[in-house]
Design a protein around this motif. Structure first.
Motif, PDB file in Angstrom:
ATOM      1  N   GLN A   1      -3.316  15.608   0.399  1.00 55.98           N
ATOM      2  CA  GLN A   1      -2.889  15.614  -0.997  1.00 55.98           C
ATOM      3  C   GLN A   1      -3.145  14.255  -1.654  1.00 55.98           C
ATOM      4  O   GLN A   1      -3.502  14.187  -2.837  1.00 55.98           O
ATOM      5  CB  GLN A   1      -1.399  15.966  -1.098  1.00 55.98           C
ATOM      6  N   LEU A   2      -2.962  13.168  -0.900  1.00 56.67           N
ATOM      7  CA  LEU A   2      -3.266  11.835  -1.443  1.00 56.67           C
ATOM      8  C   LEU A   2      -4.746  11.697  -1.772  1.00 56.67           C
ATOM      9  O   LEU A   2      -5.118  11.104  -2.790  1.00 56.67           O
ATOM     10  CB  LEU A   2      -2.844  10.756  -0.454  1.00 56.67           C
ATOM     11  N   SER A   3      -5.588  12.243  -0.908  1.00 59.13           N
ATOM     12  CA  SER A   3      -7.036  12.178  -1.154  1.00 59.13           C
ATOM     13  C   SER A   3      -7.390  12.919  -2.434  1.00 59.13           C
ATOM     14  O   SER A   3      -8.223  12.452  -3.237  1.00 59.13           O
ATOM     15  CB  SER A   3      -7.801  12.784   0.026  1.00 59.13           C
ATOM     16  N   LEU A   4      -6.754  14.072  -2.650  1.00 58.73           N
ATOM     17  CA  LEU A   4      -7.004  14.832  -3.880  1.00 58.73           C
ATOM     18  C   LEU A   4      -6.546  14.043  -5.105  1.00 58.73           C
ATOM     19  O   LEU A   4      -7.224  14.044  -6.142  1.00 58.73           O
ATOM     20  CB  LEU A   4      -6.275  16.179  -3.817  1.00 58.73           C
ATOM     21  N   LEU A   5      -5.384  13.360  -4.977  1.00 56.10           N
ATOM     22  CA  LEU A   5      -4.888  12.556  -6.101  1.00 56.10           C
ATOM     23  C   LEU A   5      -5.832  11.399  -6.386  1.00 56.10           C
ATOM     24  O   LEU A   5      -6.139  11.108  -7.550  1.00 56.10           O
ATOM     25  CB  LEU A   5      -3.487  12.037  -5.783  1.00 56.10           C
ATOM     26  N   GLU A   6      -6.317  10.738  -5.342  1.00 56.79           N
ATOM     27  CA  GLU A   6      -7.270   9.630  -5.533  1.00 56.79           C
ATOM     28  C   GLU A   6      -8.565  10.121  -6.161  1.00 56.79           C
ATOM     29  O   GLU A   6      -9.133   9.458  -7.047  1.00 56.79           O
ATOM     30  CB  GLU A   6      -7.543   8.954  -4.193  1.00 56.79           C
ATOM     31  N   ASP A   7      -9.042  11.291  -5.730  1.00 60.94           N
ATOM     32  CA  ASP A   7     -10.267  11.853  -6.322  1.00 60.94           C
ATOM     33  C   ASP A   7     -10.056  12.141  -7.802  1.00 60.94           C
ATOM     34  O   ASP A   7     -10.951  11.908  -8.637  1.00 60.94           O
ATOM     35  CB  ASP A   7     -10.657  13.143  -5.594  1.00 60.94           C
ATOM     36  N   ASN A   8      -8.860  12.644  -8.129  1.00 58.37           N
ATOM     37  CA  ASN A   8      -8.564  12.980  -9.520  1.00 58.37           C
ATOM     38  C   ASN A   8      -8.494  11.730 -10.386  1.00 58.37           C
ATOM     39  O   ASN A   8      -8.981  11.699 -11.524  1.00 58.37           O
ATOM     40  CB  ASN A   8      -7.231  13.746  -9.573  1.00 58.37           C
ATOM     41  N   ILE A   9      -7.897  10.656  -9.835  1.00 60.19           N
ATOM     42  CA  ILE A   9      -7.766   9.397 -10.576  1.00 60.19           C
ATOM     43  C   ILE A   9      -9.096   8.651 -10.626  1.00 60.19           C
ATOM     44  O   ILE A   9      -9.420   7.985 -11.610  1.00 60.19           O
ATOM     45  CB  ILE A   9      -6.671   8.521  -9.925  1.00 60.19           C
ATOM     46  N   GLY A  10      -9.855   8.745  -9.532  1.00 58.61           N
ATOM     47  CA  GLY A  10     -11.145   8.063  -9.480  1.00 58.61           C
ATOM     48  C   GLY A  10     -11.075   6.683  -8.873  1.00 58.61           C
ATOM     49  O   GLY A  10     -12.040   5.911  -8.962  1.00 58.61           O
ATOM     50  N   ASN A  11      -9.920   6.352  -8.233  1.00 53.53           N
ATOM     51  CA  ASN A  11      -9.751   5.050  -7.582  1.00 53.53           C
ATOM     52  C   ASN A  11      -8.871   5.200  -6.360  1.00 53.53           C
ATOM     53  O   ASN A  11      -8.059   6.134  -6.265  1.00 53.53           O
ATOM     54  CB  ASN A  11      -9.094   4.041  -8.545  1.00 53.53           C
ATOM     55  N   ARG A  12      -9.059   4.282  -5.401  1.00 55.75           N
ATOM     56  CA  ARG A  12      -8.190   4.267  -4.225  1.00 55.75           C
ATOM     57  C   ARG A  12      -6.796   3.787  -4.619  1.00 55.75           C
ATOM     58  O   ARG A  12      -6.643   2.893  -5.447  1.00 55.75           O
ATOM     59  CB  ARG A  12      -8.760   3.346  -3.147  1.00 55.75           C
ATOM     60  N   LEU A  13      -5.773   4.370  -3.989  1.00 54.33           N
ATOM     61  CA  LEU A  13      -4.390   3.975  -4.248  1.00 54.33           C
ATOM     62  C   LEU A  13      -3.842   3.069  -3.148  1.00 54.33           C
ATOM     63  O   LEU A  13      -2.914   2.293  -3.393  1.00 54.33           O
ATOM     64  CB  LEU A  13      -3.507   5.220  -4.383  1.00 54.33           C
ATOM     65  N   PHE A  14      -4.395   3.198  -1.955  1.00 50.93           N
ATOM     66  CA  PHE A  14      -3.939   2.403  -0.805  1.00 50.93           C
ATOM     67  C   PHE A  14      -5.130   1.809  -0.064  1.00 50.93           C
ATOM     68  O   PHE A  14      -6.240   2.367  -0.089  1.00 50.93           O
ATOM     69  CB  PHE A  14      -3.154   3.266   0.189  1.00 50.93           C
ATOM     70  N   THR A  15      -4.874   0.697   0.595  1.00 52.77           N
ATOM     71  CA  THR A  15      -5.805   0.187   1.605  1.00 52.77           C
ATOM     72  C   THR A  15      -5.020  -0.005   2.897  1.00 52.77           C
ATOM     73  O   THR A  15      -3.797  -0.203   2.861  1.00 52.77           O
ATOM     74  CB  THR A  15      -6.423  -1.161   1.174  1.00 52.77           C
ATOM     75  N   ARG A  16      -5.707   0.071   4.014  1.00 51.74           N
ATOM     76  CA  ARG A  16      -5.050  -0.108   5.310  1.00 51.74           C
ATOM     77  C   ARG A  16      -4.689  -1.573   5.527  1.00 51.74           C
ATOM     78  O   ARG A  16      -5.452  -2.476   5.209  1.00 51.74           O
ATOM     79  CB  ARG A  16      -5.976   0.348   6.446  1.00 51.74           C
ATOM     80  N   GLU A  17      -3.483  -1.790   6.079  1.00 43.06           N
ATOM     81  CA  GLU A  17      -3.061  -3.140   6.431  1.00 43.06           C
ATOM     82  C   GLU A  17      -2.304  -3.053   7.757  1.00 43.06           C
ATOM     83  O   GLU A  17      -1.112  -2.734   7.786  1.00 43.06           O
ATOM     84  CB  GLU A  17      -2.170  -3.735   5.347  1.00 43.06           C
ATOM     85  N   GLY A  18      -2.998  -3.314   8.850  1.00 49.94           N
ATOM     86  CA  GLY A  18      -2.405  -3.120  10.170  1.00 49.94           C
ATOM     87  C   GLY A  18      -2.113  -1.651  10.393  1.00 49.94           C
ATOM     88  O   GLY A  18      -2.980  -0.793  10.178  1.00 49.94           O
ATOM     89  N   ARG A  19      -0.875  -1.346  10.767  1.00 52.36           N
ATOM     90  CA  ARG A  19      -0.475   0.044  10.946  1.00 52.36           C
ATOM     91  C   ARG A  19       0.065   0.666   9.661  1.00 52.36           C
ATOM     92  O   ARG A  19       0.366   1.860   9.638  1.00 52.36           O
ATOM     93  CB  ARG A  19       0.603   0.140  12.033  1.00 52.36           C
ATOM     94  N   GLY A  20       0.211  -0.157   8.625  1.00 52.39           N
ATOM     95  CA  GLY A  20       0.783   0.343   7.387  1.00 52.39           C
ATOM     96  C   GLY A  20      -0.248   0.458   6.281  1.00 52.39           C
ATOM     97  O   GLY A  20      -1.459   0.375   6.504  1.00 52.39           O
ATOM     98  N   LEU A  21       0.253   0.659   5.069  1.00 53.06           N
ATOM     99  CA  LEU A  21      -0.587   0.810   3.898  1.00 53.06           C
ATOM    100  C   LEU A  21      -0.192  -0.215   2.850  1.00 53.06           C
ATOM    101  O   LEU A  21       0.987  -0.552   2.715  1.00 53.06           O
ATOM    102  CB  LEU A  21      -0.434   2.222   3.312  1.00 53.06           C
ATOM    103  N   ARG A  22      -1.174  -0.702   2.121  1.00 56.06           N
ATOM    104  CA  ARG A  22      -0.910  -1.632   1.020  1.00 56.06           C
ATOM    105  C   ARG A  22      -1.447  -1.035  -0.262  1.00 56.06           C
ATOM    106  O   ARG A  22      -2.548  -0.483  -0.299  1.00 56.06           O
ATOM    107  CB  ARG A  22      -1.566  -2.985   1.302  1.00 56.06           C
ATOM    108  N   LEU A  23      -0.656  -1.118  -1.321  1.00 54.49           N
ATOM    109  CA  LEU A  23      -1.082  -0.571  -2.607  1.00 54.49           C
ATOM    110  C   LEU A  23      -2.231  -1.382  -3.195  1.00 54.49           C
ATOM    111  O   LEU A  23      -2.236  -2.612  -3.140  1.00 54.49           O
ATOM    112  CB  LEU A  23       0.093  -0.585  -3.594  1.00 54.49           C
ATOM    113  N   THR A  24      -3.185  -0.691  -3.745  1.00 51.01           N
ATOM    114  CA  THR A  24      -4.235  -1.355  -4.512  1.00 51.01           C
ATOM    115  C   THR A  24      -3.687  -1.681  -5.897  1.00 51.01           C
ATOM    116  O   THR A  24      -2.557  -1.308  -6.244  1.00 51.01           O
ATOM    117  CB  THR A  24      -5.456  -0.442  -4.657  1.00 51.01           C
TER     118      THR A  24
END
Length: 300
Positions: free
Chosen positions: A39-62
């Motif tokens: 569902q996140l991938s679909l939201l990112e495709d709809n927005i046209g930009n990445r929302l998160f980047t990987r940071e270790g085992r977690g996620l960081r907001l773009t």
């Protein structure tokens, strides 16, 4: 390019952003990580930009993710506010007031704390739930409850946007069935060394406080049982399995309701009680009545 939001996808993003990982969000939402990821991938495709980047085992907001999150916070805060308004609309019947209490809190104290909220000049329908602290705080985070009662204050480690309202505190009293009370009352508290004891599980702040105090006093009881539920602990204490403790402010009720006797009191340990809400400044009239009465009467 127009962007048409799927608000379910936005809610998944909002939960992941606040929890810090898809795995943690999936536990709170009871949805598989694969579903949330898709569902996140679909939201990112709809927005046209990445929302998160990987940071270790977690996620960081773009940068885009931070922007979307700021709007999502407002959207879901407004959704909660709408729910509050609708629950309080007299045309829709009694205003629903939903409270979750930590399982280890004595039911008598929970009742005493909540009761003033039902005495306000408004038709209130109470729903009272209980559970482990982290679980009920998760419900508060997604606005499924109006207030959480706990002896453990919310800390930043849970990444939940909510606020602690201290209600008051009480010293502890230790209880046991008549046979055990007569045996361990002399030389209290040192008589607790090797004595059979029933305690809350370690997730509760009062258990950690008692453990620390016992160690300071060089007292090492025989832990016969650990409980998430205070009523069950008192029932085992009534049956003679061990000594247990409760807040002193309900000592009379505990003795009467469970046919137990006081072994001793400890003023050095305080159990503190908190109302935790999504609001920094209490607006809900029932919560305001609860906080005011607890501070001025119950724990005065």
């Amino acid at each position: 390019m127009a962007v048409n939001f799927n608000y379910k996808h936005l809610h998944y993003f909002w939960m992941v952003a606040h929890e810090g990982s898809i795995a943690k969000a999936s536990e709170k939402l009871h949805i598989t990580p694969q579903t949330i990821s898709g569902q996140l991938s679909l939201l990112e495709d709809n927005i046209g930009n990445r929302l998160f980047t990987r940071e270790g085992r977690g996620l960081r907001l773009t940068e885009t993710g931070r922007l979307v999150l700021s709007y999502a916070d407002e959207i879901f805060d407004l959704g909660r506010e709408l729910g509050d308004v609708l629950r309080g609309n007299p045309q829709l019947g009694p205003a629903e007031f939903i409270v979750s209490a930590a399982s280890a809190l004595p039911k008598t104290i929970v009742q005493k704390i909540i009761e003033p909220g039902l005495q306000i000049n408004q038709d209130i329908s109470l729903t009272c739930r209980e559970g482990p602290v982290e679980s009920i705080l998760a419900d508060l985070a997604i606005h499924k409850v109006d207030m959480v009662l706990s002896d453990t204050p919310l800390t930043g480690s849970l990444s939940i946007k909510a606020y602690n309202h201290k209600l008051g505190e009480s010293s502890l009293t230790f209880f046991a069935c008549k046979q055990l009370a007569e045996k361990y009352k002399p030389n209290f508290p040192h008589s607790l060394n090797n004595a059979p004891m029933l305690v809350p599980t370690s997730q509760y702040a009062i258990r950690r406080s008692v453990d620390y105090w016992l160690e300071e006093q060089q007292i090492f009881p025989n832990i016969r049982g650990q409980f998430d539920d205070s009523a069950l602990m008192k029932s085992f204490g009534q049956a003679g399995l061990g000594i247990f403790f409760m807040p002193t402010i309900i000592a009379e009720e505990v003795c009467f309701n469970f046919n137990v006797e006081i072994v001793g009191k400890v003023e050095a340990i305080k159990q503190t009680f908190y109302a935790i809400t999504a609001e920094r400044k209490v607006k809900h009239p029932a919560v305001a009545a609860i906080c005011d009465t607890a501070r001025t009467l119950l724990f005065a």
